[in-house]
Design an enzyme around this catalytic site. Structure first.
Site, PDB file in Angstrom:
ATOM      1  N   GLU A 437      -0.384  -6.146   7.573  1.00  0.00           N
ATOM      2  CA  GLU A 437       0.982  -5.607   7.599  1.00  0.00           C
ATOM      3  C   GLU A 437       1.053  -4.204   7.000  1.00  0.00           C
ATOM      4  O   GLU A 437       1.968  -3.876   6.247  1.00  0.00           O
ATOM      5  CB  GLU A 437       1.966  -6.565   6.898  1.00  0.00           C
ATOM      6  N   GLY A 438       0.091  -3.377   7.351  1.00  0.00           N
ATOM      7  CA  GLY A 438       0.034  -2.017   6.842  1.00  0.00           C
ATOM      8  C   GLY A 438      -0.893  -1.930   5.655  1.00  0.00           C
ATOM      9  O   GLY A 438      -0.543  -2.338   4.556  1.00  0.00           O
TER      10      GLY A 438
END
Length: 758
Positions: A437-438
């Protein structure tokens, strides 16, 4: 006004257009995603802490609490994480069925579509509780409720799409996944090479206008078992069938994985953490235009969709897992430090253990404080994209710190795999949380301050949009308005910084009637200094700040710490100002000031415009940037909190699974031993005062009674069970064991457990 605009603003406008980069469409969509909330207050330099305290705290409804007490606890009791890792490599079939029946995959889907319709708070609490017993189960529960088809469908789907898909997702008939990452596009998702070309093709026996997809996605959670996938791709219309030109931008479609040309089922193995994850590929996959999420009207809006969903999703999933891991480490490590003895005393009595144990306790309190504040904001309708980036990065960073310190304290107990090891699954999962998620490196270096400085700053985005306006005169007029307002804001902030800096924070405001007035004042002082330093960094570096990633990261660290420390003080107020928590709050705040000092010094030492650095030091820190560590006495006091049974210990580590529904569970054994050891402390004290170490001798001399002797024997057995580690027959561990000359113990069952050699 015309004189100012033409004589003063125009040359500044021309200069600024040369140094500030134009905002690309992708950047504008990313920056515009989500909303500005408390991050805007922090960037103002004068946050109104009363607004923060007025934010309603996160609460579960009676229905949500009943779900926590019922299905969530039941699910935790069904899971054997060691068996998943060592044998099944998957959740058991009965667990998958339970997740469907109890609608764990439909927590965020409204009741009108057959879902549970739970709040963001409930979503977070459920993921947190499940993750405390199984990372595999936690990931399996959180993904369908986070960045995926369900959430995107709620926000962007057509009524027909919602009516068809949401009930099927809610009851588990469909298992969703989302395909974003590809070999050529990881953190730089906009670089994806997955394509969709508009052309005519056959669908359900008819020739229709649709999209020919070719894609290769990887790292897709739930991909191997998904029945429906959300797919992000770049859409092209070379023959201009739609009349919108050739390059239509990133688009999202929803398609069954049974669609001809789609391949899935292979699995990645993320560090032996066996949640479902794998690649999905598509070759010449033809879909109708109606399968675009939101219909053809949403062509080219994929990046906006993803960034909007991410603004909320990143605030919940990984921060919840991080909060679970931090609380789990605090509870288990404190108990182990109390029951494990070396040199005749509990290892928690050694200062070398107390330092990391205090850090673990502080992280548990801080992460959960920030998590609760953030989900409360989500329940109020905010979608704070900058704060979600802060939460994702810094919750997982502190989770990693807690797990590493817990492993250090447990020593050999934590590194020997087996049923008795309750730490290994947390340790294995740490890099996964840091990466997904990043990736944290990207988030910390580019997103937190880079996006925050534009999105949350009171004037920066307005000025940049004015500079990018194709109508130069209109852009100049807008720039003139916002630039001079910015100048006035900066001058006020410079004065605030001076007044608060030279008084050591005494002139800084604090919320009315709140505890820890001094700490609130210090946060106000640091907020003013941050806003001034941010403005001067942007002024002197302009667009070059994007390439000064180390400076950007440190500025982001300051912003993050201000948010996290504010959340800590708010939690103290929400929980009724428990007096016992004051040492812990002091420890957290002092550690936070130390982090702030390191970050401020890092920026000031390396800011290319030396005059700006000197100015900030003079105004904000006339006696130097303070960053003292907490005292040894305070550190020991905080560590002791986790080594004694109390409501305070329970409050710091709430709602984690302790194995109570399992007949045998290593954390259940640890809790039992911890209670026995603490209860027997008065007996051991009598023996110490009599200078007798052997319980048998103490009994014979009448120092302790027969009943007390029996209690000590039970303590000894319980502690031995906790300290023991697993050992297995060689032919179980390795199929080639018989090829060695040295004989091995025969048999196919685990050998007796042996005490770890420390």
């Amino acid at each position: 006004m015309s004189f100012r605009k033409n004589k003063l603003t125009r040359p500044i406008f021309k200069w600024a257009k040369g140094v500030m980069p134009a905002i690309s469409k992708t950047e504008e969509e990313a920056i515009s995603a989500g909303t500005v909330w408390w991050d805007g207050e922090l960037f103002s330099g004068d946050p109104d802490w009363n607004k923060l305290l007025a934010t309603p705290p996160a609460r579960l409804s009676p229905e949500e609490q009943a779900f926590m007490d019922g299905p969530v606890n039941e699910l935790c009791g069904m899971i054997d994480e060691w068996k998943i890792m060592s044998q099944d490599r998957d959740l058991p079939p009965e667990v998958w069925q339970f997740l469907r029946e109890k609608k764990f995959f439909g927590m965020i889907i409204p009741k009108e579509f057959g879902g549970l319709g739970f709040s963001n708070t409930a979503h977070s609490e459920i993921v947190r509780k499940v993750s405390s017993t199984s990372v595999v189960a936690g990931v399996t529960v959180m993904v369908p409720n986070s960045l995926g088809p369900g959430e995107l469908m709620l926000h962007f789907g057509t009524k027909e799409q919602q009516d068809y898909w949401l009930p099927r997702l809610a009851d588990g008939r469909e298992i969703p996944c989302f395909g974003l990452t590809s070999p050529d596009a990881g953190s730089d998702a906009a670089a994806m090479t997955d394509t969709g070309v508009v052309e005519y093709g056959e669908h359900e026996g008819k020739r229709v206008l649709g999209i020919r997809l070719n894609f290769h996605k990887r790292y897709i959670t739930l991909g191997p078992v998904a029945t429906v996938m959300g797919l992000a791709f770049k859409m092209f219309d070379p023959e201009n069938h739609l009349g919108k030109g050739e390059n239509l931008g990133i688009t999202v479609a929803l398609l069954p994985t049974s669609t001809p040309g789609v391949s899935h089922g292979e699995r990645h193995i993320p560090l032996n953490t066996y949640f479902m994850n794998g690649p999905l590929t598509g070759e010449d996959v033809f879909i109708p235009l109606e399968w675009i999420l939101g219909g053809p009207e949403q062509i080219g809006q994929g990046w906006t969709m993803l960034m909007t969903a991410l603004a909320a999703g990143r605030s919940i999933s990984l921060p919840s897992q991080s909060a679970a891991a931090a609380a789990y480490c605090a509870r288990t490590t404190g108990a182990y430090a109390r029951v494990r003895t070396q040199f005749g005393v509990p290892i928690g009595m050694f200062e070398g253990i107390q330092q990391p144990l205090a850090d673990i306790a502080a992280n548990a309190y801080l992460i959960d404080a920030a998590r609760r504040l953030t989900v409360a904001a989500l329940d109020q309708g905010h979608k704070p994209s900058v704060l979600s980036a802060i939460m994702k990065a810094h919750a997982t960073y502190r989770m990693r710190e807690s797990v590493e310190r817990a492993m250090d304290i447990h020593g050999g107990k934590a590194i020997i795999e087996g049923e008795k090891n309750y730490m290994a699954h947390m340790y294995r999962s740490v890099p996964i949380g840091i990466t997904v998620e990043g990736a944290n490196i990207l988030t910390r270096n580019l997103m937190i301050f880079g996006q925050g400085a534009i999105r949350a700053h009171p004037f920066m985005l307005k000025e940049m949009l004015a500079l990018s306006d194709e109508d130069k005169e209109r852009g100049l007029a807008d720039f003139d308005k916002h630039f001079w307002a910015h100048v006035g804001h900066s001058m006020k902030n410079a004065w605030r910084t001076f007044a608060r800096g030279w008084t050591g924070g005494l002139a800084a405001p604090a919320p009315k009637d709140a505890a820890f007035t001094g700490h609130w004042r210090q946060l106000s002082r640091y907020a003013a200094a941050f806003a001034l330093l941010a403005d001067l960094s942007l002024l002197t570096l302009g667009g070059a700040l994007k390439r000064k990633e180390m400076l950007s990261a440190r500025l982001g660290d300051i912003l993050s710490e201000l948010y996290l420390l504010g959340a800590v003080l708010k939690r103290f107020e929400v929980e009724g100002r428990p007096e016992a928590d004051r040492p812990l709050i002091e420890f957290i705040m002092e550690k936070g000031y130390c982090r702030l000092g390191i970050a401020f010094n890092g920026v000031l030492d390396n800011l290319p415009a030396r005059w700006a650095a000197v100015l900030v030091r003079f105004l904000a820190f006339p006696l130097g940037v303070p960053y003292e560590e907490p005292s040894d006495e305070l550190t020991s006091e905080v560590a002791a909190i986790m080594m004694r049974p109390s409501s305070q210990r329970d409050r710091i580590t709430p709602d984690i699974y302790l194995g109570d529904r399992h007949a045998e569970h290593p954390v259940k054994d640890l809790e039992h031993a911890f209670e026995l050891v603490c209860d027997a402390a008065p007996i051991e004290k009598k023996m110490r005062e009599a200078k007798i170490k052997d319980p048998i001798a103490a009994r014979e001399k009448g120092v302790i009674s027969e009943a007390e002797f029996d209690r000590l024997e039970k303590v000894k057995a319980a502690v031995a069970k906790v300290v023991a580690v697993d050992a297995y027959a060689a032919d179980i561990v390795s199929p080639i064991a018989g090829q060695h000359d040295q004989p091995y113990e025969p048999g196919g069952q685990p050998m007796h457990s042996r005490e770890a050699a420390e």
